[in-house]
Design an enzyme around this catalytic site. Structure first.
Site, PDB file in Angstrom:
ATOM      1  N   LYS A 116       0.852  -1.163   0.108  1.00 36.29           N
ATOM      2  CA  LYS A 116       0.038  -0.022  -0.085  1.00 36.29           C
ATOM      3  C   LYS A 116       0.915   1.346   0.029  1.00 36.29           C
ATOM      4  O   LYS A 116       0.440   2.365  -0.663  1.00 36.29           O
ATOM      5  CB  LYS A 116      -1.033   0.196   1.187  1.00 36.29           C
ATOM      6  CG  LYS A 116      -1.961  -0.945   1.165  1.00 36.29           C
ATOM      7  CD  LYS A 116      -2.882  -0.778   2.484  1.00 36.29           C
ATOM      8  CE  LYS A 116      -3.842  -2.056   2.787  1.00 36.29           C
ATOM      9  NZ  LYS A 116      -4.703  -2.120   1.889  1.00 36.29           N
ATOM     10  N   HIS A 235     -15.244  -3.888   6.674  1.00 37.56           N
ATOM     11  CA  HIS A 235     -14.496  -3.632   5.567  1.00 37.56           C
ATOM     12  C   HIS A 235     -14.726  -4.688   4.177  1.00 37.56           C
ATOM     13  O   HIS A 235     -13.879  -4.806   3.587  1.00 37.56           O
ATOM     14  CB  HIS A 235     -13.004  -3.495   5.745  1.00 37.56           C
ATOM     15  CG  HIS A 235     -12.837  -2.405   6.938  1.00 37.56           C
ATOM     16  ND1 HIS A 235     -13.165  -0.995   6.911  1.00 37.56           N
ATOM     17  CD2 HIS A 235     -12.119  -2.467   8.139  1.00 37.56           C
ATOM     18  CE1 HIS A 235     -12.836  -0.431   7.908  1.00 37.56           C
ATOM     19  NE2 HIS A 235     -12.350  -0.882   8.903  1.00 37.56           N
ATOM     20  N   ARG A 297      -6.320  -7.755 -10.687  1.00 42.09           N
ATOM     21  CA  ARG A 297      -7.254  -9.030 -11.002  1.00 42.09           C
ATOM     22  C   ARG A 297      -8.417  -8.719 -11.417  1.00 42.09           C
ATOM     23  O   ARG A 297      -8.985  -7.641 -11.166  1.00 42.09           O
ATOM     24  CB  ARG A 297      -7.028  -9.928  -9.778  1.00 42.09           C
ATOM     25  CG  ARG A 297      -7.653  -9.295  -8.613  1.00 42.09           C
ATOM     26  CD  ARG A 297      -7.801 -10.314  -7.311  1.00 42.09           C
ATOM     27  NE  ARG A 297      -7.845  -9.337  -6.278  1.00 42.09           N
ATOM     28  CZ  ARG A 297      -8.933  -8.786  -5.568  1.00 42.09           C
ATOM     29  NH1 ARG A 297      -9.923  -8.847  -6.205  1.00 42.09           N
ATOM     30  NH2 ARG A 297      -8.682  -8.200  -4.406  1.00 42.09           N
TER      31      ARG A 297
END
Ligand code: ADP
Length: 667
Positions: A116, A235, A297
Site C-alpha cells: 500500500k 471492510h 485481478r
C-alpha cells in the site's frame, strides 16, 4: 485463440471463467483439492487434475503443482481467478518460465501495486490524488505520532501488506495512538509477516467507489466506469452497484482519468480495479476522491460492470492475454441502466456471521430475471476449508429502482436449505430506507446491524407454517404405516393436534386444528392463526412448493425434510423446525441448551472457563479458530460449568462436545 486453458481456482469464479471459455470454444482444465473432488467446477471442466489435500496451502496455493498440471494437460495459459495466487508475482514468473501465458498483468505491475505504501508513493508521482497521510519508511513510534498529529485526527493506521481490513486501526486522538499502532503492527506481522504501517487521514462518512480498468499489451488502457461498494461489513463488501448513486459526468471522468493514469503508470495489461475512497459528506465532488489501492485481478463484483456495459470481462481478459488489442476505445463505451450484486454466503448473521458448513440439500435460485454466478449446486457442500461464499445474485434494470426491485424479488425467490445463509440479511438490507434512497456510506450496515439481523427472526405465522408442516409430516408417516384410506382431516376430524416444536433452541407449543381441505388453525402462545396451505406440485421428490394464504397476504415457501425435522424457506428467510420427542435425550438437551458443541471443525484457541464456574448468558466460553477466523462460543443461558472437554490447542471435530452446562444449584 488459446485452445485450452487451466483455471487455478475453485467455486463460482472458476465456473464463471469456464462459461466464457466454453462459449469461445476453449477447452478448460480444472484443478481441485481432495475436498473438492465432486465440486461444480470439477464437473463443468473438460478435464480436472487433483492437486493435493484440502488445505489451500497444500493445493490451491501450490504454484508448482498448478504449473505442472497445466503442462501435463497441454494447457497454454493459466487464469488465476481472484484470491489464491491471483496477485502473487512469483507465481506469474513461474508460469512464464514454464513457457505458459498468465492471464493477468505482469509480475512487475503486481509488485508495484502490492504494497500500500509503495503504491501510494507511485500514485503521488503519477499525479493521482492520494489520501493525505504518511507512507514512507520511518517506523519509529514517536515520529509516527508526530505525523499523525500533522495529518489531523481521526487517522487510520494501515499495515502496508494488509488486506481484507486486517492490520487496520482507527485512532480518534493522540492518547490512543501508541496502543493502536502496536495493534496494527502486531496484526500486520501475524497475518502478513510484515509489521510496516502507513497512516492516513480518516475520511468520515466515506464511500468506496472503484473504477474498472482494462489494458492490453499494445499500450491501450480504458476504464469501464465505476462501481459503488460502500455497503460493507467489517471492510468487506456485501452489496455492490453500478453506476454509483449521485455520480456526475464531471466526477466520473475525473475518476476514470485518474484510474487510467494509475494503470498506465505500471503498463497495466488485463482487468484491474482502482479503488478510491470518496468523501460523500456533501455529495460527490470531483476534488474529493483519493486513491486507496489497485487490485491487479478480476474482481468479485465485476459482473455489475458487465451488466451495465454489455461487455464480457473474461472474454476480454482472454483476448488481451492472447496479445489481441482491445477491440474498442474509450468513446465506444457507455452505461446502460443500473446493476446490483449481492454476495450470498453460508453464514449465520444472528450468530455474529459465523460461517455455516454443510450440504445444500435444497437449492433453487431464479435465473430468469437475475444472473446467478454460483460455485455449488444442489447436493454440493460448503466445506470448512475455503471461503463460505455460495454465489452471487446480479440484477439489472433500466434504473436503480428497477434493478433493486429485481434484487429484492430474486432474494425472495432464493430457496437454500442445509446451511444457514445471509439471504435474509441481504433482503433486509435491500429494504433499508437509506439504501433504497441511495444514501450509502461504509458505516450504513454497522449502524443498522441489529435491525438488519432481527428481520430474519421467525414470526408467529412462520411458526404456524412450521407446525402445520410437521403435523403433515407426521400424518404422512402414519399413512405409510396404516394405509392410504387413513385420510388426515376427515379421519381426524376437528380435534386439536399438539405439536411441540423447537426453533433456534426455543420451544413452541402449538395446537393445530384441521378446519377444511388444506385449511388449518394454529394456536401458538396467545395467538391464533388461520391459514391455508396449497401444494404447488413439482417433479422433485424431496420437496414441494407450498402457497400460504392467511389474513395478511400470500407467500410461497419450499419445505424440505432434513434428517431431524423440516426447513421452511421463502420470502428470503429459512427456518428449521424439529419435533420435540420427550423420549429422545438429544432433543431435551437442545431445549435446555446445556451442550456447547463445536459449530465446525477448528482449533480451540482459548478456553475461558473452568469446572464449577458460574457463567451468564452471552459470556464467552471458548474461542475457536476455524476458516481463518476466530469465533467466540458463548453461554446460551446462565448456568454452572459442569465439565470441560477440551484443552487449549486441541483440534476439535464438527459438533464435538466442548462444554457441559448445568443449572446453578441453589445453596
Ligand atoms: P484492505 O486492503 O484491508 O481491504 P483498504 O485500504 O482497501 O484495506 O480499505 C478497506 C476499507 O476501509 C475501505 O473500503 C473503506 O471502507 C475503509 N477505509 C480505508 N481507508 C480509509 C480512510 N482513509 N478513511 C475512511 N475509511 C477508510
Amino acid at each position: 485463440m488459446f485452445k485450452k486453458i487451466l483455471i487455478a481456482n475453485r467455486g463460482e469464479i472458476a465456473c464463471r471463467i469456464m462459461d466464457t471459455a466454453s462459449q469461445m470454444g476453449i477447452k478448460t482444465v480444472a484443478v481441485y483439492s481432495d475436498a473438492d473432488a465432486e465440486a461444480l467446477h470439477v464437473l463443468e471442466a473438460d478435464e480436472a487434475i487433483n492437486i493435493g489435500p484440502a488445505a489451500a496451502l497444500e493445493s490451491y496455493l501450490c504454484g508448482d503443482k498448478i504449473v505442472d498440471a497445466a503442462k501435463r494437460t497441454g494447457a497454454e495459459a493459466i487464469h488465476p481467478g481472484y484470491g489464491f495466487l491471483s496477485e502473487n508475482p512469483d507465481f506469474v514468473e513461474a508460469v512464464l518460465a514454464a513457457g505458459l501465458v498468465f492471464i493477468g498483468p505482469s509480475a512487475d505491475a503486481i509488485r508495484a501495486m502490492g504494497l500500500k505504501d509503495a503504491a501510494k508513493n507511485l500514485m503521488e508521482r503519477s499525479g493521482v490524488p492520494v489520501v493525505p497521510g504518511y507512507h514512507r519508511d520511518i517506523q519509529d513510534a514517536q515520529f509516527l505520532a508526530v505525523e499523525a498529529k500533522k495529518i489531523g485526527y481521526p487517522v487510520l493506521i494501515k499495515a502496508r501488506s494488509g488486506g481484507g481490513g486486517k492490520g487496520m486501526r482507527l485512532v480518534q486522538n493522540s492518547s490512543e495512538f501508541v496502543g493502536a499502532l502496536e495493534g496494527a503492527v502486531s496484526e500486520g506481522k501475524a497475518s502478513f509477516g510484515d509489521g510496516h504501517v502507513l497512516i492516513e487521514k480518516f475520511i468520515s462518512s466515506p464511500r468506496h467507489i472503484e473504477i474498472q480498468v482494462f489494458g492490453d499489451n499494445h499500450g491501450n488502457v480504458v476504464h469501464m466506469f465505476e462501481r459503488d461498494c460502500s455497503l460493507q461489513r467489517r471492510h468487506q463488501k456485501v452489496i455492490e452497484e453500478a453506476p454509483a448513486p449521485g455520480m456526475s459526468e464531471e466526477m466520473r471522468s475525473a475518476m476514470g482519468e485518474a484510474a487510467v493514469k494509475a494503470a498506465k503508470s505500471v503498463d497495466y495489461s488485463g482487468a484491474g480495479t482502482v479503488e478510491f475512497i470518496v468523501d460523500g459528506s456533501e455529495g460527490l465532488q470531483p476534488d474529493r476522491f483519493w486513491f486507496m489501492e489497485m487490485n491487479t485481478r478480476l474482481q468479485v463484483e465485476h459482473p455489475v460492470t458487465e451488466m451495465i456495459t454489455g461487455l464480457d470481462l473474461v472474454e476480454l481478459q482472454l483476448k488481451v492475454a492472447y496479445d489481441e488489442p482491445l477491440p474498442f476505445s474509450q468513446e465506444d463505451l457507455s452505461i446502460n441502466g443500473w446493476a446490483f450484486e449481492a454476495r450470498i454466503y453460508a453464514e449465520d448473521a444472528a450468530k455474529g456471521f459465523l460461517p455455516s458448513i454443510g450440504r445444500l440439500n435444497y437449492f433453487e435460485m431464479p435465473d430468469d430475471f437475475a444472473r446467478i454466478d454460483c460455485g455449488v449446486s444442489e447436493g454440493g457442500e460448503i466445506s470448512p476449508y475455503y471461503d463460505p461464499m455460495i454465489g452471487k445474485v446480479i440484477t439489472h434494470g433500466e434504473d436503480r429502482h428497477q434493478a433493486l426491485a429485481n434484487m429484492r424479488a430474486a432474494l425472495d425467490q432464493t430457496y437454500i436449505a442445509g446451511v444457514t445463509t445471509n439471504v435474509g440479511f441481504l433482503a433486509a438490507l435491500c429494504h433499508d430506507e437509506d439504501f433504497s434512497k441511495s444514501h450509502v456510506d461504509t458505516g450504513l450496515i454497522n449502524r443498522r446491524l441489529d435491525s438488519l439481523i432481527s428481520c430474519g427472526e421467525a414470526k408467529s405465522i412462520d411458526i404456524a407454517v412450521g407446525a402445520v408442516m410437521l403435523f403433515l409430516q407426521r400424518l404422512e408417516n402414519e399413512r405409510a404405516s396404516f394405509g392410504s384410506e387413513f385420510d388426515g382431516w376427515r379421519a381426524w376430524g376437528t380435534g386439536n393436534f399438539y405439536i411441540d416444536l423447537i426453533h433456534l433452541e426455543q420451544n413452541h407449543f402449538c395446537a393445530v386444528r384441521v378446519i377444511g381441505e388444506d385449511r388449518y388453525e394454529v394456536e401458538i402462545e396467545n395467538d391464533s392463526i388461520a391459514l391455508q396451505l396449497k401444494p404447488e406440485f413439482s417433479d422433485d421428490d424431496f420437496s414441494q412448493k407450498i402457497k400460504v394464504e392467511w389474513s395478511q397476504g400470500n407467500f410461497t415457501v419450499a419445505c424440505v425434510e432434513t434428517d431431524d425435522g423440516i426447513t421452511v424457506i421463502g420470502n428470503a428467510r429459512a427456518f428449521t423446525y424439529k419435533l420435540i420427542d420427550p423420549l429422545e435425550a438429544d432433543n431435551t438437551e437442545v431445549a435446555n441448551a446445556s451442550l456447547i458443541r463445536a459449530p465446525m471443525p477448528g482449533l480451540a484457541k482459548s478456553v475461558k472457563v473452568g469446572i464449577g464456574e458460574h457463567v451468564v448468558e452471552g459470556q464467552v466460553l471458548v474461542i475457536l479458530e476455524a476458516m481463518k477466523m476466530e469465533h467466540s462460543l458463548v453461554a446460551p443461558r446462565d448456568g454452572e460449568i459442569e465439565s470441560v472437554h477440551i484443552d487449549e490447542g486441541d483440534q476439535v471435530d464438527d459438533a464435538a462436545l466442548l462444554i457441559l452446562l448445568k443449572e446453578i444449584q441453589s445453596e
